[in-house]
Design a protein around this motif. Structure first.
Motif, short mmCIF file in Angstrom:
data_model
loop_
_atom_site.label_atom_id
_atom_site.label_comp_id
_atom_site.label_asym_id
_atom_site.label_seq_id
_atom_site.Cartn_x
_atom_site.Cartn_y
_atom_site.Cartn_z
N ASP A 41 -9.06 4.65 -1.15
CA ASP A 41 -9.95 3.62 -1.66
C ASP A 41 -9.05 2.57 -2.31
O ASP A 41 -8.41 2.83 -3.32
CB ASP A 41 -10.92 4.23 -2.68
CG ASP A 41 -11.80 3.16 -3.31
OD1 ASP A 41 -11.65 1.97 -2.96
OD2 ASP A 41 -12.64 3.52 -4.16
N ARG A 42 -8.96 1.41 -1.67
CA ARG A 42 -7.96 0.43 -2.12
C ARG A 42 -8.23 -0.12 -3.51
O ARG A 42 -7.32 -0.61 -4.17
CB ARG A 42 -7.86 -0.71 -1.10
CG ARG A 42 -7.31 -0.20 0.21
CD ARG A 42 -6.96 -1.30 1.16
NE ARG A 42 -6.40 -0.72 2.39
CZ ARG A 42 -5.95 -1.41 3.40
NH1 ARG A 42 -5.98 -2.73 3.37
NH2 ARG A 42 -5.47 -0.80 4.47
N ALA A 43 -9.51 -0.02 -3.94
CA ALA A 43 -9.83 -0.54 -5.27
C ALA A 43 -9.24 0.35 -6.36
O ALA A 43 -8.74 -0.13 -7.38
CB ALA A 43 -11.33 -0.68 -5.42
N THR A 44 -9.29 1.66 -6.14
CA THR A 44 -8.87 2.58 -7.20
C THR A 44 -7.50 3.19 -6.94
O THR A 44 -6.88 3.72 -7.86
CB THR A 44 -9.87 3.74 -7.33
OG1 THR A 44 -9.88 4.47 -6.09
CG2 THR A 44 -11.28 3.23 -7.62
N GLY A 45 -7.03 3.13 -5.70
CA GLY A 45 -5.76 3.77 -5.38
C GLY A 45 -5.90 5.27 -5.23
O GLY A 45 -4.90 5.97 -5.13
N GLU A 46 -7.15 5.77 -5.22
CA GLU A 46 -7.36 7.22 -5.08
C GLU A 46 -7.91 7.53 -3.70
O GLU A 46 -8.34 6.63 -2.97
CB GLU A 46 -8.35 7.71 -6.16
CG GLU A 46 -7.82 7.59 -7.58
CD GLU A 46 -6.51 8.35 -7.81
OE1 GLU A 46 -6.34 9.43 -7.23
OE2 GLU A 46 -5.65 7.81 -8.54
N LEU A 47 -7.94 8.82 -3.34
CA LEU A 47 -8.47 9.24 -2.05
C LEU A 47 -9.95 9.53 -2.17
O LEU A 47 -10.40 10.11 -3.17
CB LEU A 47 -7.73 10.48 -1.55
CG LEU A 47 -6.27 10.26 -1.16
CD1 LEU A 47 -5.59 11.59 -0.85
CD2 LEU A 47 -6.17 9.33 0.03
N LEU A 54 0.85 -1.19 0.00
CA LEU A 54 0.00 0.00 0.00
C LEU A 54 0.89 1.24 0.00
O LEU A 54 0.85 2.05 0.91
CB LEU A 54 -0.90 0.00 1.23
CG LEU A 54 -1.95 -1.12 1.28
CD1 LEU A 54 -2.70 -1.08 2.59
CD2 LEU A 54 -2.91 -0.99 0.11
N VAL A 55 1.72 1.38 -1.02
CA VAL A 55 2.59 2.55 -1.07
C VAL A 55 2.44 3.34 -2.35
O VAL A 55 2.48 4.58 -2.32
CB VAL A 55 4.09 2.19 -0.89
CG1 VAL A 55 4.38 1.86 0.55
CG2 VAL A 55 4.50 1.08 -1.79
N ASN A 56 2.22 2.66 -3.46
CA ASN A 56 2.14 3.41 -4.72
C ASN A 56 0.70 3.84 -4.95
O ASN A 56 0.03 3.37 -5.87
CB ASN A 56 2.65 2.53 -5.86
CG ASN A 56 3.01 3.36 -7.08
OD1 ASN A 56 2.92 4.59 -7.04
ND2 ASN A 56 3.40 2.70 -8.15
N ASN A 57 0.21 4.72 -4.08
CA ASN A 57 -1.17 5.20 -4.19
C ASN A 57 -1.24 6.64 -3.70
O ASN A 57 -0.28 7.16 -3.12
CB ASN A 57 -2.09 4.30 -3.37
CG ASN A 57 -1.69 4.25 -1.90
OD1 ASN A 57 -1.55 5.28 -1.25
ND2 ASN A 57 -1.47 3.04 -1.38
N ALA A 58 -2.38 7.26 -3.94
CA ALA A 58 -2.52 8.68 -3.63
C ALA A 58 -2.32 8.96 -2.15
O ALA A 58 -1.78 10.01 -1.78
CB ALA A 58 -3.90 9.17 -4.09
N GLY A 59 -2.74 8.02 -1.27
CA GLY A 59 -2.64 8.25 0.17
C GLY A 59 -1.20 8.30 0.63
O GLY A 59 -0.78 9.24 1.34
#
Lengths: 449, 499
Positions: B319-325, B241-246
């Motif tokens: 949102d883990r499905a989209t990788g967006e906040l 869970l690192v390459n995402n917007a959060g």
């Protein structure tokens, strides 16, 4: 055996004499064997480990052979950036990746010219016949390519030798061609040329790595950082050490006192020196912080920028190791015979000419040995960056040794990868040492003597 | 002085030899006679080792024939010492007091004894008094309990009450508010020496604690559905869970704090930030519970001027499905407080004691009894108020009664504030567990630490850093085996069924 009876050792006639003759070996061999074991055993084990991964399992550990994987990670995998550095992907006019700036190109050009002159002068001196030269080159290249093609075919996965021991023994496809190249160059009488070409290629590759990681989009990796520490450090230390030694050989008041003072830094453990300079370089909490504040530097940090941190480590290294250069150069200077000096003085030489034509040639052999020892030692630099910056900021001061250590300390299973990094360092050191001993030393001696 | 008769060297040597032999055997005989000896291994300290050593004679006095030895090694050697001792079958130690993060590496090969049966039979330990997070997550692996918590470790934000009052600002609830306070306070004089001080001090040095702080910032973005959701990997696919917007947002916030800290910030650890904060030079800091007791300790310039608050959170979560906040609401973050998702990060996890499975049964019994004794409220509720122990609160009763804290030097309001922040954190059902899968040191101590440091030094952009961490984490996972790591990760989060 019987051709040179005069030189063969006297034959033992009695048992006692035989024992006498044997005695030196009996006394020497045990220690030789122990030393060889101590030196060679770890060398081979770590070589094997560099091709393996160690895992802790219930009741012990297992060593899993992984082939070239550790090396692949360094040369083209995730660790390439940390080990060699980062450079622009765009191809320059030479068709190579990387975008050096104009200084980089200038350095490359000067170096290339210098190396080319060296090669040409070698060819002139050795006076190869055209047939030997052309035949030797073509023969070596052809044989090497041939062996390479053959071994690649031999070890190909699911190739002609599938199912036999040869399958996927990739090391064969590298080792055999290398041995062929060395062997055929020797047999065909162009060994001198061969090694010079290898040296030139290796030097140019290192220099190119240097300039592209300092060029646009570039970032120096462990190799380049180590080279900076080594060559930046020993150059400064040599010049300073020579200067101090020259000063002390003059009949100045208090020279005995300074002789001891100049030696002190060398007696302190490097970790202690690291902490000492880390504190002094700390503009925030260090003992010198009032001075930094007076100078208006309290909001500046040495370790904030990559080059600042490297400079801080270079200064510390210089402080610690200049005494080593100093003490040996001092001994060399004091050993310079006075007759040639006096003769030169009578002939009307000035101070510079005295130094350049009389003193320098006499201390050159010592100089080369000194640089060699310091260089080998400097390649292993780990304590200062570990204490002063922990390799930071980012990886700006992470030498190869520190890099290997950092990889190992987190997990036993990384010991194989650490060994691989350490072996590449060994290669680099060996290469640089050979260059210094075989090529630089002789040329320097020829030029000055 | 001239001696008239000197015993010969040989005689002297003989006497020395005899006394050495006598000593060796004498000691050997006494310790063998004394019944049960429990050898405890922990790190040099002095914190953590200090209370273990201090309670040992008390415990021995109560239990005849029992001897407790505390053996210490440097912190950086502890992990390997335990592994080597067990893997080689040396078994010199009966109890390990270690970081729960290493539990996966110890439980999987079977080095640690399960403690469930002991706990059931032991009323004195007041197991229900241990905060739920430590009881249900930190001390368990795959549903069994393996360690007794002795220390509660999680990050909080500390602020200067006087500075915030001057600025007319309230303690930060989100990271944007944290940055706003840091910016407003930065450069003002906070300790009366006429020099400008710092808005925010965080120990970001490489090779120290810097890499834990990034997850203290990221936790509020990454984990919103409670502890068992985990904040490091996806629990189904094991995607990092690192390459995402959060996480990228967290990296940006971490970097933004650079502007309000000391110039040396990239090269200092928590030891330095603690000195800076207690010397009154920082408005905000991010730390474990230690600042609380240090601020009322000797040499502190900020006595009664320190407030603590649960880690700031975010009004947007991943949102883990989209990788967006996405914006926080009752579905996306069920545990939100005023629309802000807090996920206090239990960094490191608190020193805990585990018992070697290879120890003889009678030694195990005594070892358990000693760990229980140190953890019992009568001992631990005093220990946690003393800075020198290194123990931070982990029991409910420790933040209910303020008396022990006031006795330790807190003002009533100060104790209420500090304990309130601890209560908020420990009561949060969304506390984030530190990474405990096998070889987690490679993920965090090597890759995360290095890339984070490269990012802070400007070698990477936030997006590049996130991609780099993801790539290198996956490389480690591939090497160890994805299925095994996923199963271990789910086990640490208490999710039943490895797959």
């Amino acid at each position: 055996m019987t051709a040179q009876p005069a030189q063969s050792p006297k034959r033992a006639t009695t048992f006692a004499e035989w024992l006498d003759a044997l005695a030196p070996s009996v006394f020497i061999w045990p220690s030789v064997l122990i030393i060889l074991l101590l030196a060679i055993f770890p060398l081979f084990v770590s070589l094997y480990l560099s091709f393996a991964q160690v895992n802790l399992v219930s009741g012990g550990y297992e060593v899993k052979f992984v082939g070239w994987k550790n090396y692949e990670k360094i040369f083209q995998g995730s660790q390439q950036r940390n080990f060699f550095g980062r450079w622009s992907d765009e191809l320059n006019f030479l068709g190579l990746p990387g975008a050096p700036d104009w200084i980089g190109w200038a350095v490359m050009a000067v170096l290339t010219v210098f190396l080319a002159v060296m090669l040409v002068s070698h060819l002139r001196r050795r006076q190869y016949s055209p047939i030997q030269l052309i035949g030797g080159i073509i023969g070596t290249v052809a044989l090497t390519v041939l062996v390479r093609v053959f071994t690649v075919w031999l070890v190909a996965p699911s190739g002609a030798m599938a199912g036999t021991w040869f399958e996927e023994q990739y090391w064969l496809s590298i080792l055999l061609p290398v041995l062929t190249a060395v062997g055929s160059a020797n047999v065909l009488g162009i060994a001198g040329l061969f090694w010079r070409v290898v040296t030139v290629a290796f030097t140019l590759a290192l220099a190119y790595l240097f300039v592209i990681t300092f060029g646009a989009d570039g970032l120096p990796g462990g190799t380049v950082v180590t080279l900076i520490f080594v060559f930046g450090g020993i150059t400064t230390q040599y010049l300073l050490g020579l200067g101090l030694a020259l000063l002390v050989t003059q009949n100045l008041p208090g020279k005995r006192f300074f002789r001891i003072i100049f030696l002190l830094p060398m007696l302190i453990t490097p970790v202690g020196v690291g902490f000492l300079f880390r504190m002094m370089a700390d503009t925030l909490l260090g003992p010198l912080s009032p001075l930094w504040q007076l100078a208006g530097l309290s909001n500046y940090s040495w370790v904030e920028t990559a080059n600042g941190a490297r400079l801080a480590i270079l200064i510390t290294d210089t402080w610690q190791w200049t005494p080593f250069m100093f003490i040996i150069l001092l001994a060399a200077l004091e050993g310079v015979s006075t007759e040639p000096l006096e003769a030169a003085l009578v002939d009307g030489a000035n101070r510079w000419q005295l130094f350049r034509f009389v003193v320098l040639p006499e201390i050159l052999p010592v100089t080369v040995t000194l640089l060699l020892i310091r260089m080998i030692e400097a390649f292993k630099i780990v304590d200062l960056p570990r204490i002063m910056t922990r390799g930071g900021p980012g990886t700006a001061t992470e030498s190869i040794t520190l890099y290997a250590f950092n990889q190992w300390k987190a997990s036993t299973s990384s010991i194989g990868f650490s060994s691989a990094s350490a072996y590449l360092l060994l290669l680099l050191v060996t290469f640089c040492a050979l260059v210094l001993v075989n090529i630089v030393r002789r040329r320097v001696l020829e030029a000055f003597a | 002085m001239i001696c008239l008769r000197q015993p010969s060297m040989k005689l002297k040597a003989l006497a020395l030899l005899i006394s050495i032999l006598a000593l060796t055997f004498g000691v050997g005989i006494t310790s063998a006679q004394d019944g049960i000896v429990v050898d405890i291994l922990t790190f040099t300290g002095p914190q953590i080792a200090e209370p273990l050593q201090r309670h040992a004679p008390e415990f021995a006095a109560m239990n005849a024939g029992v001897q407790i030895n505390v053996v210490t090694v440097p912190f950086s050697d502890l992990y390997q010492t335990v592994l080597t001792d067990q893997a080689t079958g040396t078994n010199s130690y009966d109890v390990f007091v270690f970081a729960p993060q290493w539990m996966g590496d110890y439980v999987v090969p079977g080095y640690l004894e399960p403690l469930d049966a002991y706990l059931e039979a032991d009323a004195a330990i007041a197991w229900d008094d241990v905060a739920g997070f430590f009881r249900d997550f930190s001390s368990t692996y795959e549903g069994s309990t393996y360690t007794i918590p002795l220390d509660g470790d999680f990050h909080m934000v500390y602020y200067r009450t006087d500075v915030l009052e001057q600025l007319g600002m309230t303690p930060p609830a989100t990271w944007d508010e944290y940055l706003a306070i840091a910016e407003a306070a930065h450069g003002t004089d906070m300790n009366g020496d006429g020099e400008g001080d710092y808005g925010s001090c965080i120990g970001k040095a490489r090779g120290e604690q810097g890499y834990w702080f990034i997850h203290s910032i990221a936790s509020g973005f990454l984990q919103s559905q409670g502890t068992s959701q985990g904040g490091f990997f996806d629990t189904e696919t094991f995607m990092p869970l690192v390459n995402n917007a959060g996480f990228i947002r967290a990296l940006e916030i971490y970097q933004a704090t650079n502007a309000f800290g000391p110039a040396e910030e990239l090269n200092i650890g928590v030891g330095d930030t603690r000195s800076l904060f207690t010397a009154g030079r920082c408005a905000l800091t991010l730390d474990w519970g230690d600042i609380g007791s240090l601020s009322v300790g000797e040499g502190s310039a900020v006595k009664d001027l320190v407030g603590a608050v649960i880690l700031p959170g975010s009004s947007q979560v991943l949102d883990r499905a989209t990788g967006e906040l996405v914006t926080c609401d009752d579905t996306t973050c069920p545990h939100h407080v005023n629309g802000v998702n807090h996920a206090p990060f239990a960094a490191f996890g608190g020193w805990s004691g585990g018992i070697s499975a290879a120890a003889p049964q009678e030694v195990k019994d005594v070892a358990y009894a000693y760990l229980s004794y140190v953890s019992q409220p009568a001992q631990s509720n005093v220990d946690v108020t003393i800075g020198a122990t290194g123990f931070n609160p982990y029991r409910v009763s420790q933040f209910e009664g303020a008396d022990a804290w006031i006795a330790a030097g807190f003002s009533e309001a100060g104790a209420a504030n500090y304990l309130g922040a601890i209560r908020d954190s420990l009561n949060s059902p969304n506390m984030m567990l530190d990474l405990r899968i096998p070889q987690n040191q490679r993920y965090q101590g090597v890759v995360l630490d290095t890339v984070l440091s490269q990012f802070l030094a400007g070698e990477f952009t936030a997006a590049e850093a996130a991609a780099e961490i993801e790539m290198q984490w996956q490389e480690i996972t591939d090497e160890i085996g994805l299925d095994a790591q996923l199963a271990a990760y789910r086990a640490t989060l208490g999710i039943a069924g490895g797959e």
